[in-house]
Design an enzyme around this catalytic site. Structure first.
Site, PDB file in Angstrom:
ATOM      1  N   ASP A 102     -11.735   1.544   3.071  1.00  0.00           N
ATOM      2  CA  ASP A 102     -12.330   0.527   3.667  1.00  0.00           C
ATOM      3  C   ASP A 102     -13.568   0.191   3.043  1.00  0.00           C
ATOM      4  OD1 ASP A 102     -10.299  -1.456   3.279  1.00  0.00           O
ATOM      5  OD2 ASP A 102      -9.761  -1.102   6.164  1.00  0.00           O
ATOM      6  N   LYS A 162       0.326  -1.385   0.073  1.00  0.00           N
ATOM      7  CA  LYS A 162       0.215   0.004  -0.103  1.00  0.00           C
ATOM      8  C   LYS A 162       0.690   1.224  -0.255  1.00  0.00           C
ATOM      9  CE  LYS A 162      -3.870  -2.820   2.227  1.00  0.00           C
ATOM     10  NZ  LYS A 162      -4.328  -3.108   3.370  1.00  0.00           N
ATOM     11  N   GLN A 221      -5.467  -2.134   9.492  1.00  0.00           N
ATOM     12  CA  GLN A 221      -5.242  -3.614   8.833  1.00  0.00           C
ATOM     13  C   GLN A 221      -5.751  -4.631   9.626  1.00  0.00           C
ATOM     14  OE1 GLN A 221      -3.645  -4.308   5.868  1.00  0.00           O
ATOM     15  NE2 GLN A 221      -4.261  -6.227   5.847  1.00  0.00           N
TER      16      GLN A 221
HETATM   17  N1  GUN Z   1      -6.580  -7.296   5.673  1.00  0.00           N
HETATM   18  C1  GUN Z   1      -7.087  -8.284   4.129  1.00  0.00           C
HETATM   19  N2  GUN Z   1      -7.907  -7.722   3.768  1.00  0.00           N
HETATM   20  C2  GUN Z   1      -8.285  -5.881   4.286  1.00  0.00           C
HETATM   21  C3  GUN Z   1      -8.871  -5.486   3.941  1.00  0.00           C
HETATM   22  O1  GUN Z   1      -9.224  -5.084   2.681  1.00  0.00           O
HETATM   23  N3  GUN Z   1      -8.571  -4.063   4.437  1.00  0.00           N
HETATM   24  C4  GUN Z   1      -8.678  -4.026   6.038  1.00  0.00           C
HETATM   25  N4  GUN Z   1      -8.144  -2.823   6.939  1.00  0.00           N
HETATM   26  N5  GUN Z   1      -7.717  -4.765   6.304  1.00  0.00           N
HETATM   27  C5  GUN Z   1      -7.513  -6.177   5.225  1.00  0.00           C
END
Ligand code: GUN
Length: 283
Positions: A120, A53, A97
């Site tokens: 998200d 990211k 996350q």
């Molecule tokens: N963990 C696995 N996929 C995701 C996601 O799309 N967003 C977040 N915040 N955590 C994750």
């Protein structure tokens, strides 16, 4: 042999387009879109995602700040950081996350993120917007799947779409997005009886199960579109999806590989959501 849906190339093309949009936004407004990413603890897979990211933000011109917190961070400390970022004008998107360590309530933390910065789309307010079909943010993985279908000219309207998995992150929102595009949607899960009878009826099959090579060729109709959301690590360290790719590609019309399918799209959709959040913050 199926068309291999190339998520890596598609995401590169989309990031290129996005970079142009971000450059234009910055020169028009003087505002640089900002994303804060919080990671708690030492989950190795999460560490890889967070690094991806950061790199992706840098590539398209998004300002990113990463907060790496220790495993023993308390829930209150994490909530305090989210509150601080909610009030930070340089930050338009906040991503915590998942998974979080077990002593921290994911539900509480998600609820504490300002819905306007919830890139998200996990907050109940944004989930509600998706149910109604009136939204700014779409959850990144299901949105990435929809973008792949669109870019490969795969019509959803009238198709029988079968989603395996009912998680809040993928299965449930995926079903809503396919429904919004006028698919006829069936959601299957671990208690579904006669699963293979249902998956064999799918024109578009989305696997979000979290079990390596769970979808075998005999579960897939000839000519189906097969989208593999799974990322599983085998004992020898290699990655594989929820679909038995080698066997299913001989039957499908089109299929996503793992890696290089849905995965790269997820990060790209996050970047789009961050630009959307920055635009919305000026309204
Ligand atoms: N963990 C696995 N996929 C995701 C996601 O799309 N967003 C977040 N915040 N955590 C994750």
């Amino acid at each position: 042999m199926a068309i291999i849906i190339d998520g890596k190339a598609t995401s590169l093309a989309m990031k290129e387009e996005l970079k142009g949009k971000i450059d234009a936004f910055i020169s028009q407004t003087g505002v640089t879109p900002g994303l804060a990413v919080i990671i708690v603890g030492n989950n190795p897979a999460s560490a890889v995602y967070v690094r991806n990211k950061e790199n992706a933000c840098a590539a398209v011109g998004i300002h990113s700040e990463t907060f790496r917190l220790a495993e023993e961070t308390t829930e209150e400390e994490l909530l305090a950081l989210v509150r601080k970022l909610n009030a930070d004008e340089a930050i338009h998107g906040i991503l915590v996350q998942l998974p979080l360590p077990s002593h921290i309530s994911e539900e509480k933390v998600i609820a504490s993120i300002s819905p306007k910065k919830d890139v998200d789309a996990f907050h109940a307010e944004n989930v509600g917007h998706i149910m109604i079909g009136n939204y700014h943010f779409l959850p990144c993985t299901p949105a990435g799947v929809m973008a792949l279908l669109e870019r490969y000219g795969i019509e959803v309207a009238g198709k029988h779409c079968v989603v395996i998995g009912r998680s809040n992150i993928v299965g449930k929102p995926q079903a809503m997005l396919l429904l919004e595009k006028n698919g006829t949607v069936t959601v299957c899960h671990s208690k579904t009886k006669n699963l293979a009878d249902i998956t064999r009826q799918a024109d578009i099959l989305v696997a979000a199960v979290g079990r390596a090579r769970f979808v075998r060729a005999d579960m897939v109709k000839d000519g189906a579109v097969v989208i593999d959301v799974g990322i599983n690590r085998l004992a020898d360290g290699t990655l594989c999806g929820d679909v038995d790719f080698e066997a299913v590609k001989e039957k499908a019309y089109a299929i996503t590989p793992v890696p290089g399918g849905v995965g790269p799209m997820t990060v790209t959709m996050l970047l789009y959501n961050t630009l959307t959040a920055a635009k919305e913050s000026l309204k």
